[in-house]
Design a protein around this motif. Structure first.
Motif, PDB file in Angstrom:
ATOM      1  N   SER A 234       0.783  -1.008   0.090  1.00  0.00           N
ATOM      2  CA  SER A 234       0.019  -0.056   0.268  1.00  0.00           C
ATOM      3  C   SER A 234       0.770   1.269   0.045  1.00  0.00           C
ATOM      4  CB  SER A 234      -1.037   0.149   1.390  1.00  0.00           C
ATOM      5  OG  SER A 234      -0.351   0.552   2.445  1.00  0.00           O
ATOM      6  N   VAL A 235       0.430   2.233  -0.543  1.00  0.00           N
ATOM      7  CA  VAL A 235       0.762   3.472  -0.579  1.00  0.00           C
ATOM      8  C   VAL A 235       0.094   4.512   0.516  1.00  0.00           C
ATOM      9  CG1 VAL A 235       1.921   5.628  -2.134  1.00  0.00           C
ATOM     10  CG2 VAL A 235       2.156   3.446  -2.862  1.00  0.00           C
ATOM     11  N   GLU A 236       0.676   4.913   1.447  1.00  0.00           N
ATOM     12  CA  GLU A 236      -0.122   5.707   2.200  1.00  0.00           C
ATOM     13  C   GLU A 236       0.274   7.286   1.952  1.00  0.00           C
ATOM     14  OE1 GLU A 236      -1.995   4.242   4.599  1.00  0.00           O
ATOM     15  OE2 GLU A 236      -1.620   2.436   3.769  1.00  0.00           O
ATOM     16  N   HIS A 237      -0.906   8.122   1.989  1.00  0.00           N
ATOM     17  CA  HIS A 237      -0.950   9.644   1.599  1.00  0.00           C
ATOM     18  C   HIS A 237      -1.037   9.574  -0.014  1.00  0.00           C
ATOM     19  CE1 HIS A 237       0.178   9.723   5.843  1.00  0.00           C
ATOM     20  NE2 HIS A 237       1.453   9.549   5.435  1.00  0.00           N
ATOM     21  N   ALA A 238      -0.062   9.177  -0.701  1.00  0.00           N
ATOM     22  CA  ALA A 238      -0.152   9.294  -2.139  1.00  0.00           C
ATOM     23  C   ALA A 238      -0.704  10.627  -2.779  1.00  0.00           C
ATOM     24  CB  ALA A 238      -1.052   7.854  -2.709  1.00  0.00           C
ATOM     25  N   MET A 239      -0.121  11.601  -2.113  1.00  0.00           N
ATOM     26  CA  MET A 239      -0.608  12.935  -2.665  1.00  0.00           C
ATOM     27  C   MET A 239      -0.371  13.332  -4.113  1.00  0.00           C
ATOM     28  SD  MET A 239      -0.248  14.545   1.062  1.00  0.00           S
ATOM     29  CE  MET A 239      -1.534  15.444   2.018  1.00  0.00           C
ATOM     30  N   GLN A 240       0.754  12.802  -4.564  1.00  0.00           N
ATOM     31  CA  GLN A 240       1.001  13.191  -5.804  1.00  0.00           C
ATOM     32  C   GLN A 240       0.980  11.873  -6.578  1.00  0.00           C
ATOM     33  OE1 GLN A 240       4.821  15.489  -5.571  1.00  0.00           O
ATOM     34  NE2 GLN A 240       3.862  17.318  -4.921  1.00  0.00           N
ATOM     35  N   THR A 241      -0.262  11.546  -6.865  1.00  0.00           N
ATOM     36  CA  THR A 241      -0.190  10.155  -7.624  1.00  0.00           C
ATOM     37  C   THR A 241      -0.225  10.746  -9.140  1.00  0.00           C
ATOM     38  OG1 THR A 241      -1.274   9.230  -5.967  1.00  0.00           O
ATOM     39  CG2 THR A 241      -1.431   8.166  -8.019  1.00  0.00           C
ATOM     40  N   THR A 242       0.769  10.385  -9.929  1.00  0.00           N
ATOM     41  CA  THR A 242       0.696  10.744 -11.353  1.00  0.00           C
ATOM     42  C   THR A 242      -0.090   9.676 -12.225  1.00  0.00           C
ATOM     43  OG1 THR A 242       2.618   9.444 -11.771  1.00  0.00           O
ATOM     44  CG2 THR A 242       3.133  11.640 -11.082  1.00  0.00           C
ATOM     45  N   PRO A 243      -0.305  10.114 -13.548  1.00  0.00           N
ATOM     46  CA  PRO A 243      -1.244   9.162 -14.162  1.00  0.00           C
ATOM     47  C   PRO A 243      -0.517   8.017 -14.548  1.00  0.00           C
ATOM     48  CG  PRO A 243      -1.274  11.337 -15.322  1.00  0.00           C
ATOM     49  CD  PRO A 243      -0.456  11.413 -14.035  1.00  0.00           C
ATOM     50  N   ALA A 250      -3.087   0.239 -10.493  1.00  0.00           N
ATOM     51  CA  ALA A 250      -4.039  -0.477 -10.867  1.00  0.00           C
ATOM     52  C   ALA A 250      -3.724  -1.824 -11.392  1.00  0.00           C
ATOM     53  CB  ALA A 250      -5.082   0.296 -11.867  1.00  0.00           C
ATOM     54  N   GLU A 251      -2.624  -1.750 -12.316  1.00  0.00           N
ATOM     55  CA  GLU A 251      -2.192  -3.049 -12.995  1.00  0.00           C
ATOM     56  C   GLU A 251      -1.607  -4.055 -11.731  1.00  0.00           C
ATOM     57  OE1 GLU A 251      -0.860  -1.022 -17.198  1.00  0.00           O
ATOM     58  OE2 GLU A 251       0.511  -1.679 -15.830  1.00  0.00           O
ATOM     59  N   ARG A 252      -0.758  -3.652 -10.838  1.00  0.00           N
ATOM     60  CA  ARG A 252      -0.332  -4.442  -9.808  1.00  0.00           C
ATOM     61  C   ARG A 252      -1.225  -4.740  -8.647  1.00  0.00           C
ATOM     62  NH1 ARG A 252       5.229  -4.470  -8.408  1.00  0.00           N
ATOM     63  NH2 ARG A 252       6.696  -3.417  -9.996  1.00  0.00           N
ATOM     64  N   GLY A 253      -2.202  -3.949  -8.408  1.00  0.00           N
ATOM     65  CA  GLY A 253      -2.935  -4.094  -7.376  1.00  0.00           C
ATOM     66  C   GLY A 253      -2.479  -3.442  -6.251  1.00  0.00           C
ATOM     67  N   THR A 254      -1.698  -2.570  -6.259  1.00  0.00           N
ATOM     68  CA  THR A 254      -1.186  -1.828  -5.154  1.00  0.00           C
ATOM     69  C   THR A 254      -2.382  -0.907  -4.552  1.00  0.00           C
ATOM     70  OG1 THR A 254       0.693  -1.201  -6.309  1.00  0.00           O
ATOM     71  CG2 THR A 254       0.483  -0.213  -4.336  1.00  0.00           C
ATOM     72  N   PHE A 255      -2.464  -1.060  -3.111  1.00  0.00           N
ATOM     73  CA  PHE A 255      -3.714  -0.559  -2.596  1.00  0.00           C
ATOM     74  C   PHE A 255      -3.212   1.019  -2.092  1.00  0.00           C
ATOM     75  CE2 PHE A 255      -4.742  -4.565  -1.448  1.00  0.00           C
ATOM     76  CZ  PHE A 255      -6.045  -4.696  -1.735  1.00  0.00           C
ATOM     77  N   ARG A 301      -7.293   0.310  -6.314  1.00  0.00           N
ATOM     78  CA  ARG A 301      -8.128   0.069  -5.287  1.00  0.00           C
ATOM     79  C   ARG A 301      -7.645   0.677  -4.130  1.00  0.00           C
ATOM     80  NH1 ARG A 301      -8.300  -6.439  -4.539  1.00  0.00           N
ATOM     81  NH2 ARG A 301      -6.063  -6.067  -4.647  1.00  0.00           N
ATOM     82  N   HIS A 302      -8.731   1.214  -3.471  1.00  0.00           N
ATOM     83  CA  HIS A 302      -8.218   2.077  -2.014  1.00  0.00           C
ATOM     84  C   HIS A 302      -8.742   1.166  -0.791  1.00  0.00           C
ATOM     85  CE1 HIS A 302      -8.390   5.315  -5.053  1.00  0.00           C
ATOM     86  NE2 HIS A 302      -7.902   5.987  -4.333  1.00  0.00           N
ATOM     87  N   VAL A 303      -7.928   1.641   0.291  1.00  0.00           N
ATOM     88  CA  VAL A 303      -8.236   1.230   1.678  1.00  0.00           C
ATOM     89  C   VAL A 303      -8.673   2.403   2.437  1.00  0.00           C
ATOM     90  CG1 VAL A 303      -6.927  -0.960   1.674  1.00  0.00           C
ATOM     91  CG2 VAL A 303      -5.986   1.243   2.166  1.00  0.00           C
ATOM     92  N   CYS A 304      -9.244   2.090   3.520  1.00  0.00           N
ATOM     93  CA  CYS A 304      -9.367   3.154   4.722  1.00  0.00           C
ATOM     94  C   CYS A 304      -8.103   3.293   5.388  1.00  0.00           C
ATOM     95  CB  CYS A 304     -10.754   2.792   5.432  1.00  0.00           C
ATOM     96  SG  CYS A 304     -10.937   3.811   6.836  1.00  0.00           S
ATOM     97  N   SER A 305      -7.640   4.575   5.419  1.00  0.00           N
ATOM     98  CA  SER A 305      -6.513   4.813   6.080  1.00  0.00           C
ATOM     99  C   SER A 305      -6.409   6.444   6.785  1.00  0.00           C
ATOM    100  CB  SER A 305      -5.039   4.867   5.018  1.00  0.00           C
ATOM    101  OG  SER A 305      -4.711   3.634   4.830  1.00  0.00           O
ATOM    102  N   THR A 306      -6.678   6.379   7.909  1.00  0.00           N
ATOM    103  CA  THR A 306      -7.118   7.740   8.505  1.00  0.00           C
ATOM    104  C   THR A 306      -5.773   8.430   8.813  1.00  0.00           C
ATOM    105  OG1 THR A 306      -7.203   6.891  10.742  1.00  0.00           O
ATOM    106  CG2 THR A 306      -9.196   6.936   9.606  1.00  0.00           C
ATOM    107  N   ASP A 307      -4.799   7.811   9.447  1.00  0.00           N
ATOM    108  CA  ASP A 307      -3.193   8.350   9.892  1.00  0.00           C
ATOM    109  C   ASP A 307      -3.790   8.921  11.278  1.00  0.00           C
ATOM    110  OD1 ASP A 307      -0.776   8.909  10.107  1.00  0.00           O
ATOM    111  OD2 ASP A 307      -0.706  10.444   8.741  1.00  0.00           O
ATOM    112  N   ALA A 308      -4.890   8.334  11.935  1.00  0.00           N
ATOM    113  CA  ALA A 308      -5.334   8.739  13.122  1.00  0.00           C
ATOM    114  C   ALA A 308      -4.166   8.847  14.238  1.00  0.00           C
ATOM    115  CB  ALA A 308      -6.500   7.964  13.937  1.00  0.00           C
TER     116      ALA A 308
END
Ligand code: ZN
Length: 390
Positions: A234-243, A250-255, A301-308
């Motif tokens: 999983s990549v957490e934050h991923a605020m700069q996700t380029t095309p 999506a291809e690798r199934g990385t969350f 695919r996404h997950v719920c990651s709050t960083d609480a």
């Protein structure tokens, strides 16, 4: 033998919603799920819960929390006061807060005392959500989180591999790598790339050989892509996700865990959070929103990651994270899959996140259907963890 039968409810099973269903729980497991009209004989002698007009879902899974932090305005100050004992105490309190909001499992992505808290909960000594702990987060010398007890400085592929082994020996059941700079460390940028591809590759290879997943904290575009290509789970934050990154995820199934609650906690409280953090967070909000839309379009695919635990980002915020993802364009059904079945797959806990025979009876009953109205998540009616009513 204790048994509970939830009668005639709408059931979101982790994939879809079906109406007029029944769910039989025996001890800590789901024993049966099917049409209410065809309930098995054992349902008659079970404790009955009226599900008519209500929706039953799997317990929510928050894949990114810091249980030893309470969300104080001054994150660095809260970190400076931490000890393993205080961390363990705070972690048990915060795990309970998660459970009381219907978040029955969390992954702790960097803490002290959290492995011990996870064990105490597993042993039944204290109540709380299930905890998949990462132990301390791996970061480069001087990198994001280096100056607080929850971070561990490590350089070079062999040293990274050894650090992964040591965290696992200490009880970690996931590994966290800090693959870029960060918002909450003063004096460094948020987006620069940290670790080499070889270092990240060593962490991934080692963790996977033990059967555990790797979460990468990554904000900047280059660091996100490098983490994806290293094979993190999983990549957490991923605020700069380029095309390109979105397509490869999506291809690798990385969350992707966008941690929208972490951004909101800082930018909505800019008068009390230290200025260095506010400035960095504000500079990233537009990128984060565009990246979110782009990732959704690409089918990531996404997950719920709050960083609480970050400033004004309280434990139990799982529902708020899913509500925020929907506000930024995710369909509610997709958000519910992110918050349940996707989280279980990412955390490699195969018997949670779905409602089906044999799965752990981690369940939440809501008056309204969150796959239609995601804000229903704010008002759980009944919560069970491993078949026990909370
Ligand atoms: Zn975090």
């Amino acid at each position: 033998m204790s048994a509970t039968y939830v009668a005639d409810a709408s059931v979101f099973d982790g994939a879809r919603v079906r109406r007029h269903r029944g769910v039989l729980v025996v001890e800590d497991r789901i024993a049966w799920e099917g049409p209410h009209a065809r309930a098995p004989r054992e349902a008659r002698s079970a404790r009955a819960v009226d599900g008519a007009g209500r929706t039953l879902t799997p317990g929510l899974i928050d894949c990114h929390v810091h249980l030893c932090f309470d969300g104080e305005a001054d994150f660095a100050g809260e970190a400076a006061a931490l000890s393993p004992a205080l961390g363990a105490i705070k972690a048990t309190v915060n795990a309970r807060r998660n459970l009381e909001r219907g978040v029955t499992t969390v992954r702790d992505l960097g803490g002290v005392g959290t492995i011990e808290a996870a064990r105490a909960i597993d042993d039944g000594r204290v109540p709380g959500s299930r905890v998949v702990p990462a132990g301390r987060a791996l970061t480069i010398t001087g990198g994001h989180g280096h100056n607080i007890g929850v971070g561990r400085e490590v350089d070079g592929a062999d040293a990274v591999r050894a650090a992964v082994r040591e965290e696992i020996r200490a009880g970690a059941r996931a590994i966290k790598v800090i693959a870029t700079g960060g918002v909450l460390t003063p004096g460094i940028g948020a987006t620069f790339t940290s670790f080499t591809p070889e270092e990240l590759g060593a962490a991934v290879d080692e963790a996977h050989s033990w059967g555990f997943g790797v979460a990468a904290h990554a904000i900047g575009a280059e660091g996100v892509l490098q983490a994806v290509r290293a094979g993190v789970d999983s990549v957490e934050h991923a605020m700069q996700t380029t095309p390109v990154a979105a397509r490869e995820m999506a291809e690798r199934g990385t969350f992707r865990g966008p941690t929208l609650c972490a951004i909101a906690g800082i930018v909505d409280h800019r008068d009390s959070v230290p200025e260095y953090a506010v400035e960095k967070a504000l500079s990233l909000v537009d990128d984060a929103q565009r990246s979110h839309a782009r990732a959704l379009r690409a089918g990531v695919r996404h997950v719920c990651s709050t960083d609480a635990g970050t400033p004004f980002n309280l434990h139990g915020n799982g529902p708020e994270e899913l509500i925020a993802m929907v506000a930024w364009g995710m369909p509610p059904l997709t958000a519910m899959i992110a918050g349940t079945a996707n989280g279980a797959e990412l955390l490699r806990v195969p018997d949670i996140g779905r409602i089906a025979p044999g799965f752990a009876a981690d369940l939440v009953l809501y008056d309204a259907d969150p796959t239609q109205d995601i804000e229903a998540l704010r008002s759980p009616k009944m919560i069970w963890k491993a078949g026990a009513r909370i």
